[in-house]
Design a protein around this motif. Structure first.
Motif, PDB file in Angstrom:
ATOM      1  N   ARG A  43       2.440   1.974 -14.796  1.00 52.98           N
ATOM      2  CA  ARG A  43       3.758   1.748 -15.377  1.00 52.98           C
ATOM      3  C   ARG A  43       3.596   0.893 -16.625  1.00 52.98           C
ATOM      4  O   ARG A  43       3.280  -0.287 -16.534  1.00 52.98           O
ATOM      5  N   ARG A  44       3.763   1.484 -17.798  1.00 58.23           N
ATOM      6  CA  ARG A  44       3.518   0.770 -19.049  1.00 58.23           C
ATOM      7  C   ARG A  44       4.717  -0.073 -19.450  1.00 58.23           C
ATOM      8  O   ARG A  44       5.878   0.325 -19.312  1.00 58.23           O
ATOM      9  N   GLY A  45       4.427  -1.265 -19.971  1.00 59.93           N
ATOM     10  CA  GLY A  45       5.465  -2.097 -20.551  1.00 59.93           C
ATOM     11  C   GLY A  45       5.755  -1.646 -21.973  1.00 59.93           C
ATOM     12  O   GLY A  45       4.889  -1.109 -22.665  1.00 59.93           O
ATOM     13  N   GLN A  46       6.973  -1.856 -22.429  1.00 56.66           N
ATOM     14  CA  GLN A  46       7.380  -1.429 -23.771  1.00 56.66           C
ATOM     15  C   GLN A  46       7.292  -2.557 -24.796  1.00 56.66           C
ATOM     16  O   GLN A  46       7.427  -2.313 -25.987  1.00 56.66           O
ATOM     17  N   GLY A  47       7.067  -3.774 -24.337  1.00 49.80           N
ATOM     18  CA  GLY A  47       7.015  -4.911 -25.240  1.00 49.80           C
ATOM     19  C   GLY A  47       5.607  -5.190 -25.734  1.00 49.80           C
ATOM     20  O   GLY A  47       4.740  -4.319 -25.731  1.00 49.80           O
ATOM     21  N   PRO A  48       5.350  -6.443 -26.148  1.00 47.54           N
ATOM     22  CA  PRO A  48       4.045  -6.802 -26.699  1.00 47.54           C
ATOM     23  C   PRO A  48       2.897  -6.528 -25.731  1.00 47.54           C
ATOM     24  O   PRO A  48       3.009  -6.749 -24.529  1.00 47.54           O
ATOM     25  N   CYS A  49       1.758  -6.050 -26.281  1.00 48.54           N
ATOM     26  CA  CYS A  49       0.540  -5.834 -25.497  1.00 48.54           C
ATOM     27  C   CYS A  49      -0.259  -7.136 -25.432  1.00 48.54           C
ATOM     28  O   CYS A  49      -0.526  -7.755 -26.470  1.00 48.54           O
ATOM     29  N   ILE A  50      -0.660  -7.508 -24.243  1.00 48.77           N
ATOM     30  CA  ILE A  50      -1.482  -8.705 -24.035  1.00 48.77           C
ATOM     31  C   ILE A  50      -2.740  -8.273 -23.284  1.00 48.77           C
ATOM     32  O   ILE A  50      -2.650  -7.780 -22.153  1.00 48.77           O
ATOM     33  N   LEU A  51      -3.902  -8.452 -23.899  1.00 48.19           N
ATOM     34  CA  LEU A  51      -5.170  -8.128 -23.248  1.00 48.19           C
ATOM     35  C   LEU A  51      -5.847  -9.427 -22.824  1.00 48.19           C
ATOM     36  O   LEU A  51      -6.271 -10.225 -23.660  1.00 48.19           O
ATOM     37  N   PHE A  52      -5.938  -9.651 -21.515  1.00 53.43           N
ATOM     38  CA  PHE A  52      -6.591 -10.851 -20.993  1.00 53.43           C
ATOM     39  C   PHE A  52      -8.095 -10.598 -20.872  1.00 53.43           C
ATOM     40  O   PHE A  52      -8.533  -9.530 -20.445  1.00 53.43           O
ATOM     41  N   MET A  53      -8.882 -11.616 -21.242  1.00 53.93           N
ATOM     42  CA  MET A  53     -10.326 -11.606 -21.058  1.00 53.93           C
ATOM     43  C   MET A  53     -10.677 -12.819 -20.202  1.00 53.93           C
ATOM     44  O   MET A  53     -10.580 -13.967 -20.660  1.00 53.93           O
ATOM     45  N   LEU A  54     -11.057 -12.566 -18.952  1.00 54.28           N
ATOM     46  CA  LEU A  54     -11.265 -13.625 -17.979  1.00 54.28           C
ATOM     47  C   LEU A  54     -12.756 -13.834 -17.728  1.00 54.28           C
ATOM     48  O   LEU A  54     -13.487 -12.899 -17.416  1.00 54.28           O
TER      49      LEU A  54
ATOM     50  N   ILE B 268     -12.283  -4.379 -28.766  1.00 53.66           N
ATOM     51  CA  ILE B 268     -11.996  -3.590 -29.967  1.00 53.66           C
ATOM     52  C   ILE B 268     -11.724  -2.150 -29.583  1.00 53.66           C
ATOM     53  O   ILE B 268     -10.769  -1.522 -30.061  1.00 53.66           O
ATOM     54  N   HIS B 269     -12.566  -1.610 -28.702  1.00 49.45           N
ATOM     55  CA  HIS B 269     -12.386  -0.236 -28.230  1.00 49.45           C
ATOM     56  C   HIS B 269     -11.041  -0.081 -27.521  1.00 49.45           C
ATOM     57  O   HIS B 269     -10.312   0.888 -27.753  1.00 49.45           O
ATOM     58  N   ILE B 270     -10.684  -1.036 -26.684  1.00 44.72           N
ATOM     59  CA  ILE B 270      -9.441  -0.949 -25.925  1.00 44.72           C
ATOM     60  C   ILE B 270      -8.229  -1.042 -26.845  1.00 44.72           C
ATOM     61  O   ILE B 270      -7.265  -0.264 -26.715  1.00 44.72           O
ATOM     62  N   LEU B 271      -8.251  -1.963 -27.783  1.00 45.05           N
ATOM     63  CA  LEU B 271      -7.122  -2.127 -28.687  1.00 45.05           C
ATOM     64  C   LEU B 271      -6.894  -0.873 -29.522  1.00 45.05           C
ATOM     65  O   LEU B 271      -5.754  -0.480 -29.786  1.00 45.05           O
TER      66      LEU B 271
ATOM     67  N   LYS C 247      -2.251  -8.837 -28.597  1.00 43.56           N
ATOM     68  CA  LYS C 247      -2.892 -10.147 -28.589  1.00 43.56           C
ATOM     69  C   LYS C 247      -3.982 -10.184 -27.519  1.00 43.56           C
ATOM     70  O   LYS C 247      -3.897  -9.501 -26.498  1.00 43.56           O
ATOM     71  N   ILE C 248      -4.989 -10.991 -27.777  1.00 43.41           N
ATOM     72  CA  ILE C 248      -6.062 -11.205 -26.808  1.00 43.41           C
ATOM     73  C   ILE C 248      -5.980 -12.647 -26.311  1.00 43.41           C
ATOM     74  O   ILE C 248      -5.929 -13.585 -27.118  1.00 43.41           O
ATOM     75  N   VAL C 249      -5.954 -12.808 -24.990  1.00 44.24           N
ATOM     76  CA  VAL C 249      -5.934 -14.140 -24.382  1.00 44.24           C
ATOM     77  C   VAL C 249      -7.241 -14.324 -23.621  1.00 44.24           C
ATOM     78  O   VAL C 249      -7.507 -13.626 -22.639  1.00 44.24           O
ATOM     79  N   ILE C 250      -8.066 -15.260 -24.088  1.00 45.48           N
ATOM     80  CA  ILE C 250      -9.367 -15.548 -23.467  1.00 45.48           C
ATOM     81  C   ILE C 250      -9.237 -16.816 -22.626  1.00 45.48           C
ATOM     82  O   ILE C 250      -8.850 -17.870 -23.142  1.00 45.48           O
ATOM     83  N   ILE C 251      -9.541 -16.720 -21.337  1.00 48.42           N
ATOM     84  CA  ILE C 251      -9.543 -17.903 -20.475  1.00 48.42           C
ATOM     85  C   ILE C 251     -10.992 -18.161 -20.066  1.00 48.42           C
ATOM     86  O   ILE C 251     -11.606 -17.358 -19.356  1.00 48.42           O
ATOM     87  N   SER C 252     -11.536 -19.281 -20.536  1.00 44.01           N
ATOM     88  CA  SER C 252     -12.977 -19.530 -20.369  1.00 44.01           C
ATOM     89  C   SER C 252     -13.276 -21.003 -20.574  1.00 44.01           C
ATOM     90  O   SER C 252     -12.449 -21.763 -21.099  1.00 44.01           O
ATOM     91  N   ASP C 253     -14.491 -21.390 -20.163  1.00 44.45           N
ATOM     92  CA  ASP C 253     -14.964 -22.742 -20.478  1.00 44.45           C
ATOM     93  C   ASP C 253     -15.740 -22.756 -21.790  1.00 44.45           C
ATOM     94  O   ASP C 253     -16.181 -23.816 -22.248  1.00 44.45           O
ATOM     95  N   GLY C 254     -15.928 -21.584 -22.397  1.00 47.51           N
ATOM     96  CA  GLY C 254     -16.610 -21.507 -23.682  1.00 47.51           C
ATOM     97  C   GLY C 254     -18.103 -21.733 -23.625  1.00 47.51           C
ATOM     98  O   GLY C 254     -18.760 -21.833 -24.661  1.00 47.51           O
ATOM     99  N   ARG C 255     -18.688 -21.756 -22.434  1.00 43.52           N
ATOM    100  CA  ARG C 255     -20.127 -22.003 -22.283  1.00 43.52           C
ATOM    101  C   ARG C 255     -20.845 -20.653 -22.261  1.00 43.52           C
ATOM    102  O   ARG C 255     -21.071 -20.059 -21.209  1.00 43.52           O
ATOM    103  N   VAL C 256     -21.173 -20.191 -23.429  1.00 44.44           N
ATOM    104  CA  VAL C 256     -21.753 -18.859 -23.592  1.00 44.44           C
ATOM    105  C   VAL C 256     -23.185 -18.828 -23.074  1.00 44.44           C
ATOM    106  O   VAL C 256     -24.019 -19.658 -23.440  1.00 44.44           O
ATOM    107  N   THR C 257     -23.469 -17.883 -22.187  1.00 45.71           N
ATOM    108  CA  THR C 257     -24.838 -17.694 -21.687  1.00 45.71           C
ATOM    109  C   THR C 257     -25.168 -16.217 -21.727  1.00 45.71           C
ATOM    110  O   THR C 257     -24.288 -15.362 -21.695  1.00 45.71           O
ATOM    111  N   THR C 258     -26.441 -15.918 -21.812  1.00 47.03           N
ATOM    112  CA  THR C 258     -26.872 -14.526 -21.854  1.00 47.03           C
ATOM    113  C   THR C 258     -27.706 -14.128 -20.646  1.00 47.03           C
ATOM    114  O   THR C 258     -27.926 -12.945 -20.387  1.00 47.03           O
ATOM    115  N   ASN C 259     -28.188 -15.141 -19.865  1.00 45.35           N
ATOM    116  CA  ASN C 259     -29.043 -14.816 -18.720  1.00 45.35           C
ATOM    117  C   ASN C 259     -28.603 -15.477 -17.410  1.00 45.35           C
ATOM    118  O   ASN C 259     -29.306 -15.444 -16.418  1.00 45.35           O
ATOM    119  N   GLY C 260     -27.437 -16.110 -17.426  1.00 45.04           N
ATOM    120  CA  GLY C 260     -26.928 -16.712 -16.201  1.00 45.04           C
ATOM    121  C   GLY C 260     -27.405 -18.131 -15.962  1.00 45.04           C
ATOM    122  O   GLY C 260     -26.938 -18.792 -15.044  1.00 45.04           O
TER     123      GLY C 260
END
Length: 618
Positions: free
Chosen positions: A27-38, A118-121, A138-151
């Protein structure tokens, strides 16, 4: 989490597509699109995940609590896998439980998540309109900002990880050129600086801290709706938070509007250009890309317009007049209009009932602005440009105002150029009074060149000249013909009803479309709004003459009788007069709304443009 979805590898992320097994369409909303990145990486275990869930739930619950502004919500998780766990929809009940069975583990591949977004938008998101505000996904990112590549959590502090953050910032900047990025910092020790750099690389980006600020942000679209309601009655410059507060108090939503909402609304109005439909014009090429006359059969730059009989865009115009600032090159028979709210949009123009805008006879009335698009100007005290304006006494039309105190003018001879209006203390042009009868006489006598020849130039008064067009044709015709003949003269019998011509305002003014139901409804609504403002001012003791009526104002009726203004309107006029004896103010009499112009001692009926004399007694 169990999902009835098919996986499909695409690069380093996974797309989940609905299976063809009879499952209902989202069921699509008709208002603003919000893409969450968790962020579901191992660094989010414990407090980080708990805070993320609280912030996420606060946002979704906020959307559910304000159904008038529908949202279309999609969700990506990035951790062990970068995956979309929810397609865009407004099924808030389902979205609220998306994280119930989530386990945090693995690295924090924010770069891959942004690439995926980018692909999704591009493929799935849509734009939305809230009044005059064009809202992109809009994109909403919820994170601690601690970027890791190997865990490995130690990897987040490694110097080599700086390169990964730089890559992320570049991708964020690419996305942020069109879309807003909102970062919500969570966890015990979030990387605030990094999250801020991601958020502020975008237009209208924001950095939020925790649940409370997330809950407030859930009201942003609702507050944008309030801003859309009041934008038409506020000045475009030099307005204060208190002006916004007063306007909101007089609106129908005052009881549900908080002080934090007022600040948000003020910010939306201050950054209104962020929400224009087309934000991609290169500043260096605006004269060639936007402010251009391409079609000799369309009204020229500087023409004043209002919504037409086939207006389908709700309150995109905020119920005010506007000015044509160019001919749109993306579609034939289209003009670009800047409304008196400073919002710009393209519209279809013709002379039949299908026209989205019609030529009108309403001058630009300044509130606190020194000058604005739509104003009339003539040579000023520092003029040094020979007969570039067509000769002494010529009147031009302002179509662009820059922050560096320069303006752009289109003269009736077809030439356009930039001029100083306060720059370095100089004034090449001076503002004209649109109610000066002698000025209007000169204006009507000016021949209007609607299409300049190749011999004419767009002169840049920094010494540069550029050709505007290769078309050698010239087109001269009275503007007053525009709403009754032209490209679709055969359709003139089906054109909308028009009021009688009023030749005393502007040479751009032809038969104005007669007052429509929309105009009447708007007048009543605005009149009601003005009365509410008056009531608030009386309650707060804002009237200057609350004890007695030492200074009174009167207006002259059709019978020649001088009629006193209602007490509330009298006080309002006096208050404005005390601030600026040449200012203007809106007043309401019965169900009509009037603009009082103290420099000319007249009032103008907003609905039918009738004018009445006013006087100051006492």
């Amino acid at each position: 989490m169990t999902r009835n979805l098919e996986k499909m590898e695409e690069g380093s992320y996974k797309i989940f597509r609905p299976s063809n097994d009879g499952q209902p369409t989202q069921r699509r909303g008709q208002g603003p699109c919000i893409l969450f990145m968790l962020d579901t990486s191992s660094s989010m275990k414990g407090d980080g995940f708990a805070q993320m869930k609280e912030a996420f739930v606060a946002l979704i619950q906020g959307y559910a609590n304000h159904p008038l502004q529908d949202h279309d919500v999609g969700v990506i998780c990035f951790g062990p896998e970068t995956e979309k766990i929810h397609y865009f929809s407004n099924d808030y009940d389902k979205i609220l439980h998306l994280l119930d069975k989530t386990v945090c583990a693995g690295p924090s591949p924010l770069k891959r998540a942004l690439e995926f977004s980018i692909h999704i938008l591009e493929c799935e998101a849509h734009d939305a309109d809230i009044g005059p505000f064009h809202v992109r996904p809009k994109i909403v990112i919820i994170s601690d900002g601690r970027v890791t590549t190997n865990g490995d959590l130690d990897d987040a502090c490694d110097e080599n990880n700086t390169h990964e953050k730089i890559k992320i910032a570049k991708i964020a900047g690419k996305i942020g050129y069109q879309n807003s990025l909102v970062c919500i910092a969570v966890g015990r020790n979030p990387d605030i600086c990094f999250l801020a750099s991601v958020a502020y690389s975008s237009r209208d980006g924001k950095l939020l801290m925790g649940k409370e600020e997330a809950a407030q942000y859930s009201r942003y679209s609702k507050n944008m709706g309030v801003a859309a309601e009041i934008i038409g009655i506020l000045p475009t410059t030099d307005y204060l938070v208190e002006d916004v507060r007063t306007a909101v108090r007089a609106s129908d939503v005052f009881e549900t509007t908080t002080e934090k909402d007022i600040i948000d609304i003020y910010g939306i109005l201050t950054n209104r250009q962020t929400y224009e439909m087309n934000i991609y014009f290169n500043e260096q090429s605006l004269e060639r890309s936007l402010y251009v006359e391409r079609d000799p059969e369309l009204p020229p730059i500087g023409t004043r317009v209002r919504r037409g009989p086939s207006w389908p865009y709700s309150n995109q115009d905020s119920h005010v007049a506007g000015t044509i600032i160019g001919h749109w090159d993306q579609r034939p028979n289209s003009v670009y209009v800047e409304w008196d709210t400073c919002m710009r949009f393209p519209y279809h123009f013709e002379t039949s009932a299908n026209s989205k805008v019609v030529v009108c006879n309403e001058p630009r009335i300044l509130l606190r602005e020194r000058i604005a698009v739509g104003c009339l100007v003539e040579r000023g005290q520092d003029w040094k440009w020979s007969d570039q304006d067509g000769g002494e006494g010529s009147v031009g039309f302002v179509y662009r105002v820059k922050e560096d105190q320069t303006i752009y003018v289109r003269w009736s001879n077809g030439l356009k150029s930039n001029y100083r209006f306060g720059y370095d203390g100089k004034y090449d042009v001076s503002l004209c009074d649109p109610f000066d009868k002698e000025l209007m006489r000169r204006l009507r006598e000016q021949p209007i060149k609607w299409k300049i020849s190749a011999a004419d130039k767009i002169t840049d008064n920094d010494g540069c000249e550029t050709d505007e067009t290769d078309d050698n044709e010239e087109y001269e015709e009275s503007v007053e013909e525009y709403n009754t003949k032209g490209r679709n003269a055969k359709d003139m019998d089906t054109n909308c009803a028009r009021s009688e011509k009023d030749s005393s305002i502007c040479n751009r003014c032809g038969g104005l479309a007669s007052e429509s139901k929309l105009t009447k409804e708007k007048t009543k609504k605005t009149s009601s709004l003005i009365h509410k403002v008056d009531e608030l001012e009386r309650k707060e003791g804002a009237s200057l003459n609350s004890e007695n009526n030492r200074c009174s104002w009167e207006w002259k009726s059709h019978t020649g009788e001088w009629v006193p203004f209602p007490k509330s309107e009298n006080d309002k006029i006096q208050k404005a007069y005390d601030k600026n004896i040449k200012g203007t103010v809106l007043v309401a009499i019965d169900e009509d709304l009037f603009r009082v112009v103290m420099s000319r001692m007249i009032q103008i009926n907003i609905r039918n443009r009738e004018t009445h004399e006013i006087r100051h007694v006492g």
